[in-house]
Design an enzyme around this catalytic site. Structure first.
Site, PDB file in Angstrom:
ATOM      1  N   CYS A  12       0.856  -1.186   0.000  1.00  0.00           N
ATOM      2  CA  CYS A  12       0.000   0.000   0.000  1.00  0.00           C
ATOM      3  C   CYS A  12       0.894   1.238   0.000  1.00  0.00           C
ATOM      4  O   CYS A  12       2.123   1.144   0.136  1.00  0.00           O
ATOM      5  CB  CYS A  12      -0.912   0.010   1.223  1.00  0.00           C
ATOM      6  SG  CYS A  12      -0.020   0.119   2.794  1.00  0.00           S
ATOM      7  N   HIS A  41       5.163  -4.929   8.968  1.00  0.00           N
ATOM      8  CA  HIS A  41       5.115  -6.266   9.537  1.00  0.00           C
ATOM      9  C   HIS A  41       5.335  -7.347   8.484  1.00  0.00           C
ATOM     10  O   HIS A  41       4.443  -8.141   8.164  1.00  0.00           O
ATOM     11  CB  HIS A  41       3.791  -6.469  10.283  1.00  0.00           C
ATOM     12  CG  HIS A  41       3.816  -5.876  11.649  1.00  0.00           C
ATOM     13  ND1 HIS A  41       2.684  -5.550  12.363  1.00  0.00           N
ATOM     14  CD2 HIS A  41       4.861  -5.521  12.454  1.00  0.00           C
ATOM     15  CE1 HIS A  41       3.027  -5.041  13.539  1.00  0.00           C
ATOM     16  NE2 HIS A  41       4.343  -5.019  13.605  1.00  0.00           N
ATOM     17  N   CYS A 101       2.522   5.997   8.667  1.00  0.00           N
ATOM     18  CA  CYS A 101       1.584   6.062   7.539  1.00  0.00           C
ATOM     19  C   CYS A 101       0.654   7.261   7.698  1.00  0.00           C
ATOM     20  O   CYS A 101       0.192   7.564   8.809  1.00  0.00           O
ATOM     21  CB  CYS A 101       0.770   4.774   7.474  1.00  0.00           C
ATOM     22  SG  CYS A 101      -0.541   4.787   6.245  1.00  0.00           S
ATOM     23  N   HIS A 129      -0.486  -4.656  19.533  1.00  0.00           N
ATOM     24  CA  HIS A 129      -0.061  -4.146  18.226  1.00  0.00           C
ATOM     25  C   HIS A 129       0.467  -2.735  18.408  1.00  0.00           C
ATOM     26  O   HIS A 129      -0.066  -1.957  19.203  1.00  0.00           O
ATOM     27  CB  HIS A 129      -1.262  -4.161  17.271  1.00  0.00           C
ATOM     28  CG  HIS A 129      -0.912  -3.912  15.835  1.00  0.00           C
ATOM     29  ND1 HIS A 129      -0.682  -2.650  15.338  1.00  0.00           N
ATOM     30  CD2 HIS A 129      -0.751  -4.760  14.787  1.00  0.00           C
ATOM     31  CE1 HIS A 129      -0.398  -2.735  14.049  1.00  0.00           C
ATOM     32  NE2 HIS A 129      -0.439  -4.002  13.684  1.00  0.00           N
ATOM     33  N   GLU A 131       0.245  -0.076  16.562  1.00  0.00           N
ATOM     34  CA  GLU A 131      -0.606   1.036  16.142  1.00  0.00           C
ATOM     35  C   GLU A 131      -1.509   1.540  17.268  1.00  0.00           C
ATOM     36  O   GLU A 131      -1.562   2.755  17.517  1.00  0.00           O
ATOM     37  CB  GLU A 131      -1.437   0.651  14.911  1.00  0.00           C
ATOM     38  CG  GLU A 131      -2.178   1.838  14.317  1.00  0.00           C
ATOM     39  CD  GLU A 131      -2.985   1.468  13.080  1.00  0.00           C
ATOM     40  OE1 GLU A 131      -4.028   2.109  12.846  1.00  0.00           O
ATOM     41  OE2 GLU A 131      -2.572   0.556  12.339  1.00  0.00           O
ATOM     42  N   CYS A 196      -8.270   1.839   6.825  1.00  0.00           N
ATOM     43  CA  CYS A 196      -7.766   2.539   5.642  1.00  0.00           C
ATOM     44  C   CYS A 196      -8.333   1.929   4.365  1.00  0.00           C
ATOM     45  O   CYS A 196      -8.730   0.756   4.328  1.00  0.00           O
ATOM     46  CB  CYS A 196      -6.240   2.543   5.626  1.00  0.00           C
ATOM     47  SG  CYS A 196      -5.487   0.991   5.121  1.00  0.00           S
ATOM     48  N   ASN A 226      -3.207  -6.941   8.850  1.00  0.00           N
ATOM     49  CA  ASN A 226      -4.076  -6.898   7.669  1.00  0.00           C
ATOM     50  C   ASN A 226      -4.031  -8.212   6.899  1.00  0.00           C
ATOM     51  O   ASN A 226      -5.034  -8.612   6.297  1.00  0.00           O
ATOM     52  CB  ASN A 226      -3.728  -5.695   6.780  1.00  0.00           C
ATOM     53  CG  ASN A 226      -2.442  -5.857   6.013  1.00  0.00           C
ATOM     54  OD1 ASN A 226      -2.423  -6.407   4.923  1.00  0.00           O
ATOM     55  ND2 ASN A 226      -1.342  -5.368   6.572  1.00  0.00           N
ATOM     56  N   SER A 269       1.942  -5.337   3.214  1.00  0.00           N
ATOM     57  CA  SER A 269       3.390  -5.178   3.440  1.00  0.00           C
ATOM     58  C   SER A 269       4.187  -6.330   2.834  1.00  0.00           C
ATOM     59  O   SER A 269       5.354  -6.513   3.168  1.00  0.00           O
ATOM     60  CB  SER A 269       3.680  -5.063   4.933  1.00  0.00           C
ATOM     61  OG  SER A 269       3.155  -6.185   5.638  1.00  0.00           O
TER      62      SER A 269
END
Length: 288
Positions: A12, A41, A101, A129, A131, A196, A226, A269
């Site tokens: 992405c 990741h 990001c 995680h 994030e 996203c 993801n 990723s």
């Protein structure tokens, strides 16, 4: 084998930007260059960057990881970090490169704005995680992590202003049941679903392809939220068997039967060459 190459797949925009920044730092910065945790990741990406001079400091606690760095350059990963981590890097005199990001920054900015206006934030994310760790660090004590519907019962929010936001790499289907539970408990809650677009597009494409496939293979790392969600949405929404593989060595021929149609996609990723190797192997395989 009959293979359906599911698109979109692969890097992405956030991953592309992060890798570009890391490569440039490894090639041009004097002194050691570190990534504070996995830049993205995927172990293949991290290994490739290590060969280009970007060393991995792998601590779940980013502040603790910084204490391993005495000088040089530190790269903030695509998942973002709390402001306290950036400030500590500055205080230590490190050169700071922020590869967060832009979609993650949207959530951070939203949290800052809402908390300033008096909101308490319910953050739907995955415990452990990086994030959520970074997002919660924008307003400690005002951002409340929930990972499953059962967690909602434990919330004790006194504010009349409540907002809901999400980790960007989860699935729409994962988050919706939790969001519904929060709204049922706090009907005044405002919903900001921050998954996203790249994540949503990949999930929707995988679910659609599952209609015409007997099996779906997702190429991605075990750490990749993801990628794991791609497997889960295919199995949960369509009931189609799905497998996560890190590379072609993880593919099992026992999965295949004559006449099967196999869908192949990859996480945001995952390097294209890894997905290509898996695709070429499956296309060439002929089950007896």
């Amino acid at each position: 084998m009959d293979v359906v190459r599911i698109t979109p797949r692969g890097f992405c925009h956030g991953v592309v930007d992060a890798i570009r920044l890391a490569r440039e730092a490894g090639a041009t910065h004097e002194g050691p260059v570190y990534m504070l945790g996995y830049l993205v990741h995927n172990a293949h990406v991290v290994e490739e960057l290590a060969q280009q001079g970007v060393q991995l400091i792998d601590f779940d606690d980013r502040l603790a990881g910084l204490e391993e760095i005495d000088h040089g350059t530190v790269i903030i990963t695509a998942h973002g970090v709390a402001p306290a981590v950036k400030q500590r890097a500055i205080d230590k005199g490190l050169t700071l490169i922020d590869a967060t990001c832009s979609d993650v920054y949207v959530t951070h900015d939203l949290i800052i704005d809402l908390v300033r206006k008096g909101y308490e934030i319910v953050y739907v994310g995955k415990e452990g995680h990086p994030e959520p760790e970074g997002a919660m660090g924008e307003a400690p004590g005002h951002v409340h992590l929930v990972t499953r519907v059962e967690d909602v019962a434990e919330l004790r929010l006194a504010s009349s202003r409540i907002a809901i936001t999400t980790q960007t790499t989860l699935s729409v289907w994962d988050t919706q049941s939790i969001i519904d539970a929060v709204v049922a408990k706090y009907p005044m809650a405002e919903v900001h679903n921050d998954i996203c677009l790249a994540t949503q597009d990949r999930q929707e494409a995988a679910v659609q392809a599952a209609d015409v496939c007997d099996l779906v293979i997702v190429v991605g790392g075990e750490r990749s939220s993801n990628s794991k969600r791609l497997v889960e949405v295919v199995e949960t929404i369509k009931g189609t068997p799905a497998h996560l593989v890190d590379s072609v060595t993880d593919v099992r021929t026992s999965w295949f039967e004559p006449g099967m149609r196999i869908g192949i996609t990859s996480g945001a990723s995952t390097p294209a060459r890894i997905t290509r190797e898996v695709t070429e192997f499956v296309e060439a395989y002929q089950p007896l």
